[in-house]
Design an enzyme around this catalytic site. Sequence first.
Site, PDB file in Angstrom:
ATOM      1  N   HIS A  68       0.855  -0.928  -0.038  1.00 14.55           N
ATOM      2  CA  HIS A  68      -0.085   0.079   0.180  1.00 14.55           C
ATOM      3  C   HIS A  68       0.756   1.158  -0.128  1.00 14.55           C
ATOM      4  O   HIS A  68       0.474   2.461  -0.455  1.00 14.55           O
ATOM      5  CB  HIS A  68      -1.183   0.026   1.287  1.00 14.55           C
ATOM      6  CG  HIS A  68      -0.248  -0.221   2.383  1.00 14.55           C
ATOM      7  ND1 HIS A  68       0.051  -1.572   2.870  1.00 14.55           N
ATOM      8  CD2 HIS A  68       0.326   0.438   3.333  1.00 14.55           C
ATOM      9  CE1 HIS A  68       0.598  -1.181   4.295  1.00 14.55           C
ATOM     10  NE2 HIS A  68       0.678   0.134   4.386  1.00 14.55           N
ATOM     11  N   GLY A 116       0.627  -6.111  -1.569  1.00 14.44           N
ATOM     12  CA  GLY A 116      -0.224  -5.327  -1.295  1.00 14.44           C
ATOM     13  C   GLY A 116      -1.205  -6.395  -0.299  1.00 14.44           C
ATOM     14  O   GLY A 116      -1.324  -5.928   0.736  1.00 14.44           O
ATOM     15  N   HIS A 262      -2.789   6.993   7.392  1.00 15.28           N
ATOM     16  CA  HIS A 262      -2.603   5.775   6.575  1.00 15.28           C
ATOM     17  C   HIS A 262      -3.247   5.659   5.283  1.00 15.28           C
ATOM     18  O   HIS A 262      -2.249   5.597   4.232  1.00 15.28           O
ATOM     19  CB  HIS A 262      -3.322   4.503   7.455  1.00 15.28           C
ATOM     20  CG  HIS A 262      -3.066   3.327   6.766  1.00 15.28           C
ATOM     21  ND1 HIS A 262      -2.082   2.429   6.771  1.00 15.28           N
ATOM     22  CD2 HIS A 262      -4.332   2.497   5.988  1.00 15.28           C
ATOM     23  CE1 HIS A 262      -2.429   1.504   5.869  1.00 15.28           C
ATOM     24  NE2 HIS A 262      -3.610   1.405   5.652  1.00 15.28           N
ATOM     25  N   GLU A 411       1.837 -24.276   4.143  1.00 15.58           N
ATOM     26  CA  GLU A 411       1.328 -24.073   2.586  1.00 15.58           C
ATOM     27  C   GLU A 411       1.234 -22.740   2.040  1.00 15.58           C
ATOM     28  O   GLU A 411       1.906 -22.516   0.966  1.00 15.58           O
ATOM     29  CB  GLU A 411       0.225 -24.890   2.458  1.00 15.58           C
ATOM     30  CG  GLU A 411      -0.245 -26.035   2.831  1.00 15.58           C
ATOM     31  CD  GLU A 411      -0.430 -26.222   4.282  1.00 15.58           C
ATOM     32  OE1 GLU A 411      -0.416 -25.280   4.990  1.00 15.58           O
ATOM     33  OE2 GLU A 411      -0.439 -27.492   4.525  1.00 15.58           O
ATOM     34  N   PHE A 437      -5.405 -28.390   0.386  1.00 18.85           N
ATOM     35  CA  PHE A 437      -4.745 -27.296   1.066  1.00 18.85           C
ATOM     36  C   PHE A 437      -4.454 -26.287   0.345  1.00 18.85           C
ATOM     37  O   PHE A 437      -3.584 -25.462   0.482  1.00 18.85           O
ATOM     38  CB  PHE A 437      -3.683 -27.954   1.788  1.00 18.85           C
ATOM     39  CG  PHE A 437      -4.017 -28.989   2.773  1.00 18.85           C
ATOM     40  CD1 PHE A 437      -5.085 -28.695   3.814  1.00 18.85           C
ATOM     41  CD2 PHE A 437      -3.317 -30.164   3.037  1.00 18.85           C
ATOM     42  CE1 PHE A 437      -5.493 -29.574   4.685  1.00 18.85           C
ATOM     43  CE2 PHE A 437      -3.934 -31.130   3.972  1.00 18.85           C
ATOM     44  CZ  PHE A 437      -4.980 -30.831   4.815  1.00 18.85           C
TER      45      PHE A 437
END
Lengths: 658, 658
Positions: A68, A116, A262, A411, A437
């Site tokens: 971001h 991101g 932010h 994973e 998974f």
Amino acid sequence: MPDDLQARAINTIRFLAADAVQKANSGHPGLPMGAAAMAYTVWTRHLRHNPRNPKWPGRDRFVLSGGHGSMLLYSLLHLTGYDLSLDEIKNFRQFDSKTPGHPEHGLTPGVEVTTGPLGQGFGQGVGMAIAATHLAATFNKPGHEPIQSFIYGIVTDGDLMEGVSSEAASLAGHLQLGRIIYLYDDNHVSIDGSTDLAFTEDRAARFEADGWHVQKIEDGNDVEAIDAAIRAAKADPRPSLIDVRTIIGYGAPHKQGTSKAHGEALGDEELNAAKENLGWPLEPRFLIPGDVMEFYREAVEKGREREIDWKMKLDAYKRLHPALGAELERRLNGQLPEGWDADLPTFPVDAKGMATRSSSGKVLNALALKLPELVGGSADLTPSNNTLFDQAGDFQKDNPMGRYLRFGVREHAMGAALNGLNLFGGLIAYGGTFLIFSDYMKPAIRIAAISQAPSIFVFTHDSVGLGEDGPTHEPIEQLAGLRAIPHLTVIRPADANEVAQAWKVAISRRNEPTALALTRQNVPTLEGTANGMLSKGAYVLKDFGTPEIILMASGSEVSLIFEAAQKLAAEGHGVRVVSFPSWDLFEGQDEAYKEAVLPKNITVRLAVEAAATLGWDRYAKAILGIDHFGASAPYKIIFEKFGFTVENVFAKAKELLK
Amino acid sequence: MPDDLQARAINTIRFLAADAVQKANSGHPGLPMGAAAMAYTVWTRHLRHNPRNPKWPGRDRFVLSGGHGSMLLYSLLHLTGYDLSLDEIKNFRQFDSKTPGHPEHGLTPGVEVTTGPLGQGFGQGVGMAIAATHLAATFNKPGHEPIQSFIYGIVTDGDLMEGVSSEAASLAGHLQLGRIIYLYDDNHVSIDGSTDLAFTEDRAARFEADGWHVQKIEDGNDVEAIDAAIRAAKADPRPSLIDVRTIIGYGAPHKQGTSKAHGEALGDEELNAAKENLGWPLEPRFLIPGDVMEFYREAVEKGREREIDWKMKLDAYKRLHPALGAELERRLNGQLPEGWDADLPTFPVDAKGMATRSSSGKVLNALALKLPELVGGSADLTPSNNTLFDQAGDFQKDNPMGRYLRFGVREHAMGAALNGLNLFGGLIAYGGTFLIFSDYMKPAIRIAAISQAPSIFVFTHDSVGLGEDGPTHEPIEQLAGLRAIPHLTVIRPADANEVAQAWKVAISRRNEPTALALTRQNVPTLEGTANGMLSKGAYVLKDFGTPEIILMASGSEVSLIFEAAQKLAAEGHGVRVVSFPSWDLFEGQDEAYKEAVLPKNITVRLAVEAAATLGWDRYAKAILGIDHFGASAPYKIIFEKFGFTVENVFAKAKELLK
């Protein structure tokens, strides 16, 4: 250099970012303003890169895990001379710009990884560090070390809260990936407010528990302290986290240090107040003082020299180690070796057959002999995934030449690391787990697809055919979900011969990821699957007479429709059997081919797949699938109970033919 | 009790498990054999439960996070007198048994949560501890404490490697959930082999960094030491991890302590050798010595007494606090209060409208007033998700009565915790994040669906309509992936009025999870959406004349097709506009209703949704969707560039009408 120039160089980053966010009226000024000094320190004092050749293999890598804060990275790319114009900065977050909301690899020169979604950069950096460590161990010789890359990153509170970062940090610590140097933008603020609301663990202790080297900088604007910490990090054999206390939105008098800084433009008033506060001219916006630009642009000449120097040393290396040198060059250029696919195994027709995870293991062994760049592993399911090839050797801290990665039951970190491994260059990386998974690593699979990372995902135990482990482990909706991801090619091969071709497709696709769905249970090796047609996505396996009906299936269900077709033919029906391993590949074919396989005038069609029916409607009105959860039982009983029998397929087809 | 009885009671667990795995020739003997003593200690010395009423609200909860060790749990359930017969044990992993490969809540009495996918139990236990803490704070009075539950768990190496556990541990430590007592089956072995291969962090230090109370037991068979540690854990205000060094497959002379004991039957020879080794009769299989059975079955009488005692105390509590007592009883019974949905807001037709995330916030506020059991939160996107209702108050360690959960950037732990919160009883829990980050919590969403946990997932920013954040944040394939999950109902409401009804559906569904997909951007409030028809999944919003074409859409695209329909009608075409918020709800309707909305004879149809087209083929041949990644730009520009304009829908419809 004068302190004043340094301060202004840092402020240039801050205000390029804040101005761009203000102009877009969208974006995140807080991170760039707070982390400008640490980014400055990395980029001007440590990062070995060549802005005019972002693909120079000798470079360090920079990962902005908090994507971001993209304007921080875009500012640095522009300032240091990458092919990213000031107009692109001014077009921040606009359609068709090279400056989207979050950095995208493949779109913007110099963006190493797509970030991101939080934690993805952290995990990809770990993969890059594995790559650099492995390649260095494989190719570097005393006095001749073409592979020297460090992986620098800026990571945020949000990154550290995400589980994928915990997994990746644990793995990096275990492997002692000393090339990792992550600066933690410790600003005490997230979107909801203070990190006191939800994030109060002792982060230093946590990373130390993971085997990291942790340093703390109290003042995020103290360039010398940051610089010293980076130097210490480079010297330390452990992965490093430098916890830098920063102030989000630094300089903005009313918003700094709060969540208001932010994720939205400061507003003209606050932006101007910030400029006044830091002694920055209010106008023009997007100001880059001449001497600041000159200073940053030294990176161009420095980068040119570095690359020339590196190439000269590489030439010397090649003279001393001609075979190794040629091999390194080939691999860094991403060229596959001549004849890499020449000796792929073929499998004779065999009613007993073998599980496609087993044939995958055999194909992998053949490929690994031809492709020394092939590395891979499993998320602690090695004996089930058949992902270990002979003589791979484990990649471990004391054996960095090993080509097999023990990812542990992680994973998500595996997925992210695979993306980093594949984007670093010089390696082709795969990773295995159960198809169920894939859910645990979905965000990383998507990042692969979006960022042109040719990761290969080996998903075994691909249906209720896994049997006794039961519903919690039986994929139902996973195939549909994966097939819906743009740029990911999902292949579910029918038998051993299709497996070989599926691997060939996966290795050939150097700009997009591939997912293989493989059975736990045995499937017959069929007549007609060794013809190379898998690459078309779907093909006519056999026509019995002039088709009145098309039976189509993927994977383990192909043998089922084949047998049912034989029964139908015995009753005098014309039947086409279509093996349909990949919608994605099939959709890439031209209309003529599609029509040849699935002629519009044959409307009687039955699709059979032991998975959610969602999406098969595109190809067939009648679908035999599973739109409920699975069952725990021996797999033959499950298939029988769920209607996946020759008799049931035959009966359904007869019904349709009425 | 004699030591001998205790040893035999523990061995009974071991060999019931090993015998069942042997009979099934499938399963995991290693965990039950290694962890039998700690499970024995929890179940016979600490766990407050009533085997004859597994739903007794006053009980403690037991979570087997390593669900592959299911036979440990099934053995204990059978031995202590739950409705799980020895025949069920003998039918382990067989079709239609109550003893599937991994424990499933809702199927087997006494199984509190569905586990198997690693880390899910760990996270659900954290949710249960939040529930117990909140309910205790809300209802307990000095001397009258109906809510006293501890959450016991057995967690494994695999659990601790999963990121979801790191997230959940961090959250539990932050919240100081002292009711959590997890015993860590520290057996140094995972599927690939020794944990030295991949998992070498300092686990005690890691949990201490998270604010946990950590104890270490050197001998996994030392019942007294384990007992003492549990007592210390109960007394400590922090969540507790008791690291118990165990030997996987304890007793099996050749396989114990190795990965060979993990995931397959021991084999008759090794099983017999294990029995000899531990002084156990080789025959009969499934032996439960009479005195052992008698000892375990004391749990029945003890449980009966406990519940009676609890009820008597509850009666006293109700006399002292009649209103609170009635409320507690209502909530523990899972009854919604009278008139809970009476005052849901309705919204007037309004061309400007509002974002559905905003109307969701308004509806939530109305619901929260009527439903004190409604608690929820966000994964650090509160101001974006509109998930905070007025006067909720934050649930924090010093404010356990708070109804708002600050999950931090931990989507996966949020998902798992929501499942635990909803299964505990007495609460209805929701959680918010962006739709794109449903990917981060997919495994928990699936667990909700498989285990009948009525979790409510609030997914905002549900399309490219989120605009500038760009492709990394723009869901494309997420709707398709979620829709393919059995038992999950996905609803994408078109406007504020559909939002109100969507929440009503979500609250009403007390046995299955619901996912709401909500816009970031404003959408008009339409005519005809306040009629309650959303619950049908799809309905005729308006017919313009006699329909020649059906336009259908969900969410933000409904207003688009509505306007296009008006233009088509103005040209004299008959058009049906179908609002299609939920495939799942629509598929639950009878054929007559489906035919009434989508008559087979109207074959000219266009489906419009700003998402992957996958699956819409079931309802329409022509689909306007997005089968590529998104873009970073103001959203109106993205919609325009991607063809989501009235003009383009109109043009496409005209084309189809030709």
